[in-house]
Design a protein around this motif. Structure first.
Motif, PDB file in Angstrom:
ATOM      1  N   THR A  96       0.802  -1.238   0.000  1.00 26.49           N
ATOM      2  CA  THR A  96       0.000   0.000   0.000  1.00 26.49           C
ATOM      3  C   THR A  96       0.831   1.282   0.000  1.00 26.49           C
ATOM      4  N   GLN A  97       1.694   1.370  -0.978  1.00 28.16           N
ATOM      5  CA  GLN A  97       2.426   2.626  -1.164  1.00 28.16           C
ATOM      6  C   GLN A  97       2.033   3.152  -2.536  1.00 28.16           C
ATOM      7  N   ARG A  98       2.059   4.467  -2.688  1.00 29.18           N
ATOM      8  CA  ARG A  98       1.817   4.996  -4.026  1.00 29.18           C
ATOM      9  C   ARG A  98       2.651   6.252  -4.257  1.00 29.18           C
ATOM     10  N   ILE A  99       2.767   6.591  -5.522  1.00 31.23           N
ATOM     11  CA  ILE A  99       3.510   7.811  -5.870  1.00 31.23           C
ATOM     12  C   ILE A  99       2.487   8.936  -5.973  1.00 31.23           C
ATOM     13  N   ARG A 100       2.702   9.998  -5.223  1.00 32.09           N
ATOM     14  CA  ARG A 100       1.794  11.153  -5.325  1.00 32.09           C
ATOM     15  C   ARG A 100       2.516  12.291  -6.055  1.00 32.09           C
ATOM     16  N   TYR A 101       1.761  13.034  -6.804  1.00 36.43           N
ATOM     17  CA  TYR A 101       2.311  14.187  -7.537  1.00 36.43           C
ATOM     18  C   TYR A 101       1.584  15.441  -7.076  1.00 36.43           C
ATOM     19  N   TRP A 102       2.115  16.597  -7.446  1.00 37.98           N
ATOM     20  CA  TRP A 102       1.453  17.860  -7.088  1.00 37.98           C
ATOM     21  C   TRP A 102       0.776  18.472  -8.315  1.00 37.98           C
ATOM     22  N   PHE A 103       0.616  17.650  -9.347  1.00 38.71           N
ATOM     23  CA  PHE A 103      -0.070  18.075 -10.572  1.00 38.71           C
ATOM     24  C   PHE A 103      -0.749  16.822 -11.138  1.00 38.71           C
ATOM     25  N   PRO A 104      -1.693  16.979 -12.052  1.00 34.00           N
ATOM     26  CA  PRO A 104      -2.370  15.789 -12.589  1.00 34.00           C
ATOM     27  C   PRO A 104      -1.377  14.846 -13.277  1.00 34.00           C
ATOM     28  N   ALA A 105      -1.394  13.590 -12.876  1.00 37.37           N
ATOM     29  CA  ALA A 105      -0.405  12.625 -13.373  1.00 37.37           C
ATOM     30  C   ALA A 105      -0.530  12.369 -14.878  1.00 37.37           C
ATOM     31  N   VAL A 106      -1.690  12.697 -15.476  1.00 38.70           N
ATOM     32  CA  VAL A 106      -1.833  12.497 -16.937  1.00 38.70           C
ATOM     33  C   VAL A 106      -0.815  13.344 -17.709  1.00 38.70           C
ATOM     34  N   LEU A 107      -0.342  14.414 -17.078  1.00 41.99           N
ATOM     35  CA  LEU A 107       0.632  15.287 -17.761  1.00 41.99           C
ATOM     36  C   LEU A 107       1.978  14.591 -17.957  1.00 41.99           C
ATOM     37  N   ILE A 108       2.254  13.561 -17.163  1.00 38.20           N
ATOM     38  CA  ILE A 108       3.519  12.826 -17.310  1.00 38.20           C
ATOM     39  C   ILE A 108       3.535  12.114 -18.664  1.00 38.20           C
ATOM     40  N   GLU A 109       2.404  11.497 -18.986  1.00 39.71           N
ATOM     41  CA  GLU A 109       2.263  10.803 -20.278  1.00 39.71           C
ATOM     42  C   GLU A 109       2.447  11.803 -21.422  1.00 39.71           C
ATOM     43  N   LYS A 110       1.874  13.004 -21.239  1.00 38.17           N
ATOM     44  CA  LYS A 110       1.977  14.049 -22.272  1.00 38.17           C
ATOM     45  C   LYS A 110       3.447  14.460 -22.470  1.00 38.17           C
ATOM     46  N   LEU A 111       4.154  14.658 -21.362  1.00 36.62           N
ATOM     47  CA  LEU A 111       5.580  14.997 -21.444  1.00 36.62           C
ATOM     48  C   LEU A 111       6.350  13.893 -22.164  1.00 36.62           C
ATOM     49  N   GLY A 112       6.032  12.650 -21.824  1.00 34.15           N
ATOM     50  CA  GLY A 112       6.691  11.500 -22.457  1.00 34.15           C
ATOM     51  C   GLY A 112       6.525  11.530 -23.964  1.00 34.15           C
ATOM     52  N   LYS A 113       5.318  11.850 -24.412  1.00 29.50           N
ATOM     53  CA  LYS A 113       5.063  11.887 -25.862  1.00 29.50           C
ATOM     54  C   LYS A 113       5.864  13.012 -26.532  1.00 29.50           C
ATOM     55  N   MET A 114       5.891  14.181 -25.869  1.00 30.19           N
ATOM     56  CA  MET A 114       6.630  15.314 -26.447  1.00 30.19           C
ATOM     57  C   MET A 114       8.124  14.988 -26.572  1.00 30.19           C
ATOM     58  N   PHE A 115       8.687  14.435 -25.501  1.00 28.78           N
ATOM     59  CA  PHE A 115      10.125  14.130 -25.523  1.00 28.78           C
ATOM     60  C   PHE A 115      10.442  12.976 -26.475  1.00 28.78           C
ATOM     61  N   THR A 116       9.476  12.078 -26.684  1.00 32.79           N
ATOM     62  CA  THR A 116       9.690  10.984 -27.637  1.00 32.79           C
ATOM     63  C   THR A 116       9.780  11.531 -29.060  1.00 32.79           C
ATOM     64  N   VAL A 117       8.950  12.523 -29.366  1.00 30.74           N
ATOM     65  CA  VAL A 117       9.028  13.157 -30.694  1.00 30.74           C
ATOM     66  C   VAL A 117      10.360  13.918 -30.829  1.00 30.74           C
ATOM     67  N   LEU A 118      10.725  14.674 -29.793  1.00 33.31           N
ATOM     68  CA  LEU A 118      11.993  15.429 -29.832  1.00 33.31           C
ATOM     69  C   LEU A 118      13.186  14.490 -29.994  1.00 33.31           C
ATOM     70  N   ASN A 119      13.078  13.293 -29.432  1.00 33.59           N
ATOM     71  CA  ASN A 119      14.167  12.315 -29.480  1.00 33.59           C
ATOM     72  C   ASN A 119      14.543  11.943 -30.919  1.00 33.59           C
ATOM     73  N   ARG A 120      13.582  12.063 -31.841  1.00 32.98           N
ATOM     74  CA  ARG A 120      13.871  11.707 -33.237  1.00 32.98           C
ATOM     75  C   ARG A 120      14.936  12.618 -33.832  1.00 32.98           C
ATOM     76  N   THR A 121      14.905  13.894 -33.441  1.00 29.25           N
ATOM     77  CA  THR A 121      15.886  14.828 -34.017  1.00 29.25           C
ATOM     78  C   THR A 121      17.039  15.131 -33.066  1.00 29.25           C
ATOM     79  N   LEU A 122      16.801  15.013 -31.745  1.00 23.82           N
ATOM     80  CA  LEU A 122      17.834  15.436 -30.786  1.00 23.82           C
ATOM     81  C   LEU A 122      18.530  14.260 -30.100  1.00 23.82           C
ATOM     82  N   GLY A 123      18.185  13.042 -30.529  1.00 26.83           N
ATOM     83  CA  GLY A 123      18.661  11.835 -29.827  1.00 26.83           C
ATOM     84  C   GLY A 123      20.166  11.689 -29.708  1.00 26.83           C
ATOM     85  N   THR A 124      20.920  12.380 -30.576  1.00 30.09           N
ATOM     86  CA  THR A 124      22.386  12.242 -30.487  1.00 30.09           C
ATOM     87  C   THR A 124      22.999  13.292 -29.560  1.00 30.09           C
TER      88      THR A 124
END
Length: 697
Positions: free
Chosen positions: A518-546
């Protein structure tokens, strides 16, 4: 007249600025037609630098060498899409600077820009060689720091001094810790742990610190060397039973072999004699390079029945002893003990007022969270440095609050005349670089530094590229992870749920600790935004990955994405156990294993380089196994029987796979075995079968 803080600067070479630039690609030196240093460089003064571009080229004028280097680095960030950090950089071999033909920039700062928390020298720098240090000192100079803690190598001097005072080799071996734990030996918390160290190793560290100090001196940066804080080997007490001593509390559950250290009573004449001898021996080795000395007599383990008169005697003895070795001694003190050990205001006053104003500098060590200058009347008139601590143990979770830094730092600058500057005092580097770069820039401007405006320039310098996606991604990072609040956002009730406790605020994510239910990770903002950040950085990774710096940021963001999923899957296993549903547990545990594997592959920092550095630092080479054991232990069990477990956890490849994932796999097997779950029994089994084999000392 008002007392002044007069800090003598070491001699410096005018070539030193060009030397730093010379260690970077040639186009950087070619950018600047002239660099003029206007200060006398006899003592530290307020920082100032001006950079002017015209048809004839770019000229830099500054009060000191590091002031000039700070301005140059800002120019490189602003116009050349370039950034040099403490870990990696974005510096093309062929640069292109897009500057207006005519421009002017001015930078101003308070007189001290300080770097150094004793812990960092163990959590981050424990195994560094000169190549690491040379690069890091260049970064310090390019960031405008002019005072740096230099504790490395002091044990070689202490070993000589204690031997001259009749302490045997076995007495020294019971006193000195091993290299992974030296920070806490120096602060009187730890003895013997991880030792012994060979004479050859001690000498290698002293030689290393000579290089560190010489380079700082060349750059006009004030090295802060140690002075005697009172700690003595146990054998000293046995040899001199007629003297009085203070017995320090045992620290963090360590036993008497490894902690519960002894201090010489400050009223004993021997105290000042030892201090004088040490400071003189040190000066003979380094030259008269500094007047600033560090000592922390009561850090986190003061004696049980300390009286206010003993507190006053201790500060007197440290100050006077140091002054007998160097009459201009200025004592640099961490304020941490006052808050951590719960000092009464009257005790702090007794301690501080025994030293004349101007002969002490206090590090307000965690001013971003708890500014002690406000609680202790501006430290009763002493000069102090406003410090950003932010990080504990060197873990790499994303967190920070740039807007709050702005507000708190400016309040101190505007309201207290004895505020002498800014310090970085994180316990470990290589995490949340954005927070520290912002703090450095904040210390160099009197103008508003709006985080939302500042972040665009930060991102484009970091990646050497500009795009609206990059800008949006960093603005989202800024408004989530880097606007850390002290209460949690709870998606179940769509309300703000209770305040974070200290552990949550420091982002002690349960995945990296011993498993329990019974432990969980709490955030101070809506956790759905983490998924959004992941998607943005995944797109950026195509050009900035090196790009090296992008890869670090991408790993940070994707760690959050994977962790969030992993936390939920562990909760699914918990529910399976509660329902005694074997299929749920089996499915959940299989997912947990897959996610740990992803987490491990995502990281750019790894366990093997830490271990390799530790083994390479060993002198003689036969000590390599011992050094590796200490390197593993510090990250995990922290102590022979796990006294401070997971405090210095690192989210590193290799460590995730071989340690954190293994613990959860062990938990999964245990809950599926049909045995009635008992947390204490489980932890005992886990310790013996998983943790100790990885990290025994």
């Amino acid at each position: 007249s008002e007392p002044r803080l007069r800090i003598r600067t070491p001699g410096w070479s005018s070539e030193s600025v060009w030397n730093v630039l010379g260690r970077l690609p040639k186009w950087i030196s070619d950018e600047f037609s002239a660099i003029r240093i206007t200060g006398t460089n006899e003592e530290l003064s307020n920082g100032s630098a001006r950079i002017v571009g015209s048809v004839g080229g770019i000229e830099v004028e500054a009060t000191s060498g590091v002031d000039a280097l700070y301005a140059i680095h800002v120019y490189l960030r602003e116009f050349c899409g370039t950034m040099i950090t403490w870990e990696g950089s974005n510096v093309p071999m062929e640069g292109e600077c897009k500057r207006p033909q005519d421009f002017e920039r001015k930078y101003d700062s308070k007189e001290i820009r300080y770097f150094g928390n004793p812990c960092t020298y163990s959590y981050s720098f424990a195994w560094w060689d000169w190549a690491h240090w040379e690069r890091f000192i260049d970064w310090l100079a390019l960031s405008g720091f002019n005072m740096v803690l230099t504790p490395v190598g002091q044990e070689a001097i202490w070993a000589k001094l204690w031997s001259e005072l009749g302490i045997s080799e076995s007495g020294l071996n019971d006193f000195f810790s091993g290299p992974a734990f030296l920070a806490w030996h120096r602060m009187g918390n730890v003895q013997k742990l991880g030792g012994p160290m060979s004479v050859e190793y001690l000498e290698s560290q002293l030689e290393l610190n000579k290089k560190i100090v010489n380079r700082l001196v060349e750059l006009g940066i004030v090295p802060v060397l140690p002075t005697f804080a009172g700690f003595v080997p146990k054998e000293f007490e046995r040899k001199h039973p007629d003297l009085q001593y203070l017995h320090n509390a045992c620290w963090n559950n360590l036993n008497e072999t490894y902690s519960c250290t002894t201090s010489l009573h400050p009223q004993e004449p021997h105290f000042k004699k030892i201090a004088k001898l040490f400071v003189e021996m040190q000066s003979a080795l380094y030259g008269e390079v500094t007047d600033v000395y560090s000592a922390d007599p009561f850090n986190e383990s003061p004696p049980a029945h300390l009286t206010e008169s003993e507190v006053a005697q201790m500060s007197s003895a440290i100050h006077q002893g140091c002054s007998m070795g160097n009459e201009k001694c200025i004592w640099l003190l961490q304020s941490w003990t006052f808050a951590y050990d719960g000092w009464k205001k009257s005790a702090v006053e007794s301690f501080l007022t025994r030293v004349p104003v101007g002969r002490m500098i206090i590090l307000d060590l965690q001013a971003e969270k708890r500014a002690l200058y406000k609680e202790f009347d501006g430290f009763f008139g002493h000069f102090f440095v406003w410090c950003l601590l932010q990080n504990f143990g060197g873990n790499t979770q994303m967190r920070g609050n740039l807007g709050k830094l702005h507000e708190n730092y400016r309040t101190a600058v505007d309201s207290v005349p004895s505020m002498a500057g800014m310090g970085l005092t994180m316990e470990g580097i290589n995490q949340n670089y954005v927070v520290y770069q912002y703090m450095i820039d904040l210390a160099w401007t009197n103008a508003e530094l709006h985080p939302m405006e500042w972040i665009n320039g930060y991102a484009s310098a970091r990646y050497g590229a500009n795009s609206s996606l990059e800008s949006s991604a960093w603005k989202l990072l800024l408004s989530t992870f880097y606007t850390q609040l002290n209460y949690a956002y709870d998606p179940y009730f769509l309300l703000d749920s209770p305040e974070f406790n200290e552990r949550e605020e420091r982002r002690e994510i349960f995945i990296y600790f011993r498993p329990k239910f019974t432990q969980r990770i709490r955030y101070w903002f809506p956790a759905v935004l983490i998924e959004k950040l992941g998607k943005m950085f995944t797109v950026l990774n195509r050009t900035l990955g090196t790009n090296e710096l992008f890869r670090q940021d991408y790993a940070d963001v994707m760690r959050e994405v994977i962790q969030e999923k992993l936390g939920k899957r562990i909760n699914y296993v918990d529910n399976g156990y509660a329902l005694q549903d074997n299929n749920m547990m089996k499915k959940g545990c299989a997912d947990v294993a897959i996610l740990f594997d992803l987490l491990d592959k995502n990281e750019v920092r790894d366990l093997s380089s830490w271990i390799m550095m530790a083994r390479n630092a060993a002198r003689p080479k036969g000590q390599a196994d011992s050094f590796e054991r200490q390197a593993r232990n510090q990250l995990t069990l922290w102590g022979p029987t796990g006294e401070i477990p997971d405090y210095a956890r690192k989210e590193w490849s290799g460590l995730i796979k071989k340690f954190y994932a293994k613990r959860w796999a062990f938990f999964c097997d245990y809950v599926q075995s049909g045995v009635r779950y008992n947390q204490n029994k489980f932890e005992e089994k886990l310790f013996n079968e998983v943790e100790l084999p990885f990290a025994h000392l």
